[in-house]
Design a protein around this motif. Structure first.
Motif, PDB file in Angstrom:
ATOM      1  N   THR A  45      10.467 -11.951  36.329  1.00 26.44           N
ATOM      2  CA  THR A  45       9.960 -12.708  35.183  1.00 26.44           C
ATOM      3  C   THR A  45       8.760 -11.989  34.578  1.00 26.44           C
ATOM      4  N   ARG A  46       7.919 -11.411  35.427  1.00 27.01           N
ATOM      5  CA  ARG A  46       6.749 -10.681  34.915  1.00 27.01           C
ATOM      6  C   ARG A  46       7.186  -9.496  34.077  1.00 27.01           C
ATOM      7  N   GLN A  47       8.256  -8.811  34.538  1.00 31.91           N
ATOM      8  CA  GLN A  47       8.732  -7.671  33.755  1.00 31.91           C
ATOM      9  C   GLN A  47       9.232  -8.113  32.388  1.00 31.91           C
ATOM     10  N   LEU A  48       9.798  -9.330  32.324  1.00 31.83           N
ATOM     11  CA  LEU A  48      10.264  -9.828  31.021  1.00 31.83           C
ATOM     12  C   LEU A  48       9.093 -10.125  30.088  1.00 31.83           C
ATOM     13  N   VAL A  49       8.013 -10.715  30.656  1.00 32.92           N
ATOM     14  CA  VAL A  49       6.832 -10.983  29.825  1.00 32.92           C
ATOM     15  C   VAL A  49       6.261  -9.661  29.320  1.00 32.92           C
ATOM     16  N   ILE A  50       6.185  -8.654  30.207  1.00 33.82           N
ATOM     17  CA  ILE A  50       5.660  -7.351  29.788  1.00 33.82           C
ATOM     18  C   ILE A  50       6.588  -6.739  28.732  1.00 33.82           C
ATOM     19  N   LYS A  51       7.910  -6.890  28.906  1.00 32.50           N
ATOM     20  CA  LYS A  51       8.855  -6.410  27.888  1.00 32.50           C
ATOM     21  C   LYS A  51       8.564  -7.052  26.528  1.00 32.50           C
ATOM     22  N   MET A  52       8.239  -8.358  26.523  1.00 31.71           N
ATOM     23  CA  MET A  52       7.907  -9.024  25.260  1.00 31.71           C
ATOM     24  C   MET A  52       6.652  -8.427  24.645  1.00 31.71           C
ATOM     25  N   TYR A  53       5.648  -8.158  25.482  1.00 31.77           N
ATOM     26  CA  TYR A  53       4.422  -7.541  24.974  1.00 31.77           C
ATOM     27  C   TYR A  53       4.739  -6.178  24.358  1.00 31.77           C
ATOM     28  N   VAL A  54       5.663  -5.437  24.979  1.00 30.81           N
ATOM     29  CA  VAL A  54       6.036  -4.124  24.442  1.00 30.81           C
ATOM     30  C   VAL A  54       6.668  -4.284  23.061  1.00 30.81           C
ATOM     31  N   VAL A  55       7.547  -5.304  22.903  1.00 32.04           N
ATOM     32  CA  VAL A  55       8.134  -5.552  21.574  1.00 32.04           C
ATOM     33  C   VAL A  55       7.034  -5.836  20.551  1.00 32.04           C
ATOM     34  N   ALA A  56       6.017  -6.632  20.961  1.00 32.44           N
ATOM     35  CA  ALA A  56       4.908  -6.945  20.045  1.00 32.44           C
ATOM     36  C   ALA A  56       4.170  -5.671  19.637  1.00 32.44           C
ATOM     37  N   VAL A  71      19.628 -11.726  34.210  1.00 32.49           N
ATOM     38  CA  VAL A  71      18.789 -12.082  33.063  1.00 32.49           C
ATOM     39  C   VAL A  71      17.952 -10.881  32.633  1.00 32.49           C
ATOM     40  N   LEU A  72      17.330 -10.231  33.608  1.00 33.07           N
ATOM     41  CA  LEU A  72      16.464  -9.082  33.296  1.00 33.07           C
ATOM     42  C   LEU A  72      17.249  -7.973  32.606  1.00 33.07           C
ATOM     43  N   LEU A  73      18.388  -7.582  33.199  1.00 38.42           N
ATOM     44  CA  LEU A  73      19.180  -6.494  32.616  1.00 38.42           C
ATOM     45  C   LEU A  73      19.717  -6.888  31.244  1.00 38.42           C
ATOM     46  N   GLY A  74      20.211  -8.138  31.126  1.00 36.53           N
ATOM     47  CA  GLY A  74      20.733  -8.610  29.846  1.00 36.53           C
ATOM     48  C   GLY A  74      19.694  -8.481  28.737  1.00 36.53           C
ATOM     49  N   HIS A  75      18.455  -8.920  29.025  1.00 36.90           N
ATOM     50  CA  HIS A  75      17.413  -8.880  28.000  1.00 36.90           C
ATOM     51  C   HIS A  75      16.977  -7.445  27.688  1.00 36.90           C
ATOM     52  N   MET A  76      16.956  -6.592  28.721  1.00 40.50           N
ATOM     53  CA  MET A  76      16.578  -5.189  28.494  1.00 40.50           C
ATOM     54  C   MET A  76      17.593  -4.536  27.543  1.00 40.50           C
ATOM     55  N   VAL A  77      18.896  -4.716  27.869  1.00 43.08           N
ATOM     56  CA  VAL A  77      19.946  -4.131  27.029  1.00 43.08           C
ATOM     57  C   VAL A  77      19.877  -4.730  25.624  1.00 43.08           C
ATOM     58  N   HIS A  78      19.656  -6.067  25.525  1.00 40.99           N
ATOM     59  CA  HIS A  78      19.592  -6.701  24.212  1.00 40.99           C
ATOM     60  C   HIS A  78      18.501  -6.077  23.347  1.00 40.99           C
ATOM     61  N   THR A  79      17.299  -5.933  23.918  1.00 40.00           N
ATOM     62  CA  THR A  79      16.175  -5.421  23.125  1.00 40.00           C
ATOM     63  C   THR A  79      16.445  -3.998  22.660  1.00 40.00           C
ATOM     64  N   VAL A  80      16.923  -3.152  23.580  1.00 42.51           N
ATOM     65  CA  VAL A  80      17.213  -1.765  23.199  1.00 42.51           C
ATOM     66  C   VAL A  80      18.303  -1.738  22.123  1.00 42.51           C
ATOM     67  N   HIS A  96      24.608  -6.264  21.398  1.00 36.11           N
ATOM     68  CA  HIS A  96      23.515  -7.225  21.602  1.00 36.11           C
ATOM     69  C   HIS A  96      24.025  -8.646  21.809  1.00 36.11           C
ATOM     70  N   SER A  97      25.150  -8.995  21.176  1.00 40.57           N
ATOM     71  CA  SER A  97      25.691 -10.341  21.396  1.00 40.57           C
ATOM     72  C   SER A  97      26.182 -10.513  22.831  1.00 40.57           C
ATOM     73  N   VAL A  98      26.859  -9.488  23.343  1.00 34.50           N
ATOM     74  CA  VAL A  98      27.385  -9.567  24.712  1.00 34.50           C
ATOM     75  C   VAL A  98      26.243  -9.643  25.711  1.00 34.50           C
ATOM     76  N   SER A  99      25.195  -8.803  25.524  1.00 37.89           N
ATOM     77  CA  SER A  99      24.076  -8.815  26.479  1.00 37.89           C
ATOM     78  C   SER A  99      23.331 -10.149  26.391  1.00 37.89           C
ATOM     79  N   TYR A 100      23.250 -10.724  25.185  1.00 35.17           N
ATOM     80  CA  TYR A 100      22.618 -12.050  25.016  1.00 35.17           C
ATOM     81  C   TYR A 100      23.401 -13.096  25.803  1.00 35.17           C
ATOM     82  N   THR A 101      24.739 -13.102  25.633  1.00 34.39           N
ATOM     83  CA  THR A 101      25.563 -14.083  26.337  1.00 34.39           C
ATOM     84  C   THR A 101      25.431 -13.901  27.846  1.00 34.39           C
ATOM     85  N   LEU A 102      25.474 -12.636  28.283  1.00 28.51           N
ATOM     86  CA  LEU A 102      25.324 -12.332  29.706  1.00 28.51           C
ATOM     87  C   LEU A 102      24.014 -12.881  30.255  1.00 28.51           C
ATOM     88  N   ALA A 103      22.907 -12.674  29.507  1.00 26.68           N
ATOM     89  CA  ALA A 103      21.596 -13.117  29.983  1.00 26.68           C
ATOM     90  C   ALA A 103      21.476 -14.634  29.981  1.00 26.68           C
TER      91      ALA A 103
END
Lengths: 144, 144, 144
Positions: free
Chosen positions: C12-23, C98-107, C118-125
């Motif tokens: 979960t922390r890696q996801l929050v950090i991923k969001m900060y990276v998007v920002a 969840v982590l992998l799905g969101h990583m693939v979605h963002t990239v 991105h739709s498939v990775s979203y559904t997966l996550a």
């Protein structure tokens, strides 16, 4: 209740209330500038021509969006960080900087103060969040 | 598990599922009205001319944004409020009003029901949140 | 601390950090494309004409909005799910997907990869999130 450290709880609650205040301000600006997001509200307040965008309403919406993007992760990080049993003074400093940073950001953004103020306060408010995220990550890595 | 009061948990989960339903509706409206947010999706579904905005999609997006701005703080406040060991009936009333308020808001917003309905249900759903925020603040202030 | 399972916390922390990276990416794209959201920032970086929208900035904002709509509920569901004392391997699989799905979605979203990715990775996550929501609901229903 020992599960909720007093000072952090106090600060996070103030941030949620601050967000509610931004929402109320947005509503008031909508009524005052007569700029509504949907035809239903516009019809109730004078006519379909008031379903329109407005510069000041957009400004409030961006301030609110900023809160959504930064305060929510803090609420979550702060909650988990509290479980790590941190030094009370260090925790207090983390939460105080976040609180002050967000307060200054919102005022600077809504009052349209000159440029670096809201960016600097945003960066300031993010530093304790990154610090908490890394501390939690570090703590979690130790238990792997 | 004693840490998770049954009824509140049930209600908050229903709200998260309600948000997922709004997301699915948005996707279906996008497919139905052929209005996509990015060129990649538009290309896949007929051509770049379908990368456009649509009144009904915007309506779904605003409903979702409303949920983001109001349900997330409730999830957080409700979780901390549960730790305060509140009277079960009072807690149940708080959570039920929030749940019903948000259900009515979403239906009123997506079905475009006439004006005061979604505003009133929004205000109704916020009252228990403000109440919980103040109770948590009061509890935290006692421990300072 | 036994209240925070190590692996989920880590993810979960890696996801929050991923969001900060998007920002941070959004901010850099704004500076690079000279497209600012408010007159104050535009004035500081060359003039009012740079207060404008830009296709790449919009793309970053949509990616960030997507995170807000999907990662925050996961943070909350994941936290409550951890309290249910789930089987560690099952929990680990939930969080990893969840982590992998969101990583693939963002990239996929930021690099504008072709449509179904991105739709498939979203559904997966989302699948583990729905699974966790149902497990929590089931557990809560058992205590009613």
């Amino acid at each position: 209740s020992p599960a909720i450290p007093a000072v952090p709880t106090c600060h996070t609650r103030q941030l949620v209330i601050k967000m509610y205040v931004v929402a109320i301000i947005t509503g008031q600006v909508r009524l005052w500038k007569k700029a509504f997001a949907n035809p239903e509200d516009a019809l109730r307040h004078g006519g379909l021509q008031y379903c329109r965008t407005d510069r000041d309403v957009e400004c409030c919406l961006r301030a609110h969006r900023h809160d959504v993007e930064t305060i929510y992760p803090f609420l979550f990080l702060g909650l988990v960080y509290s479980f790590l049993d941190p030094d009370p003074f260090v925790a207090w400093m983390h939460f105080l900087i976040v609180l002050l940073g967000h307060m200054v950001h919102t005022v600077a953004y809504l009052r349209k103060l000159r440029a670096p103020i809201h960016s600097v306060s945003y960066t300031l408010a993010q530093l304790p969040c990154v610090s908490m995220a890394l501390q939690i990550l570090w703590e979690a890595a130790r238990h792997l």
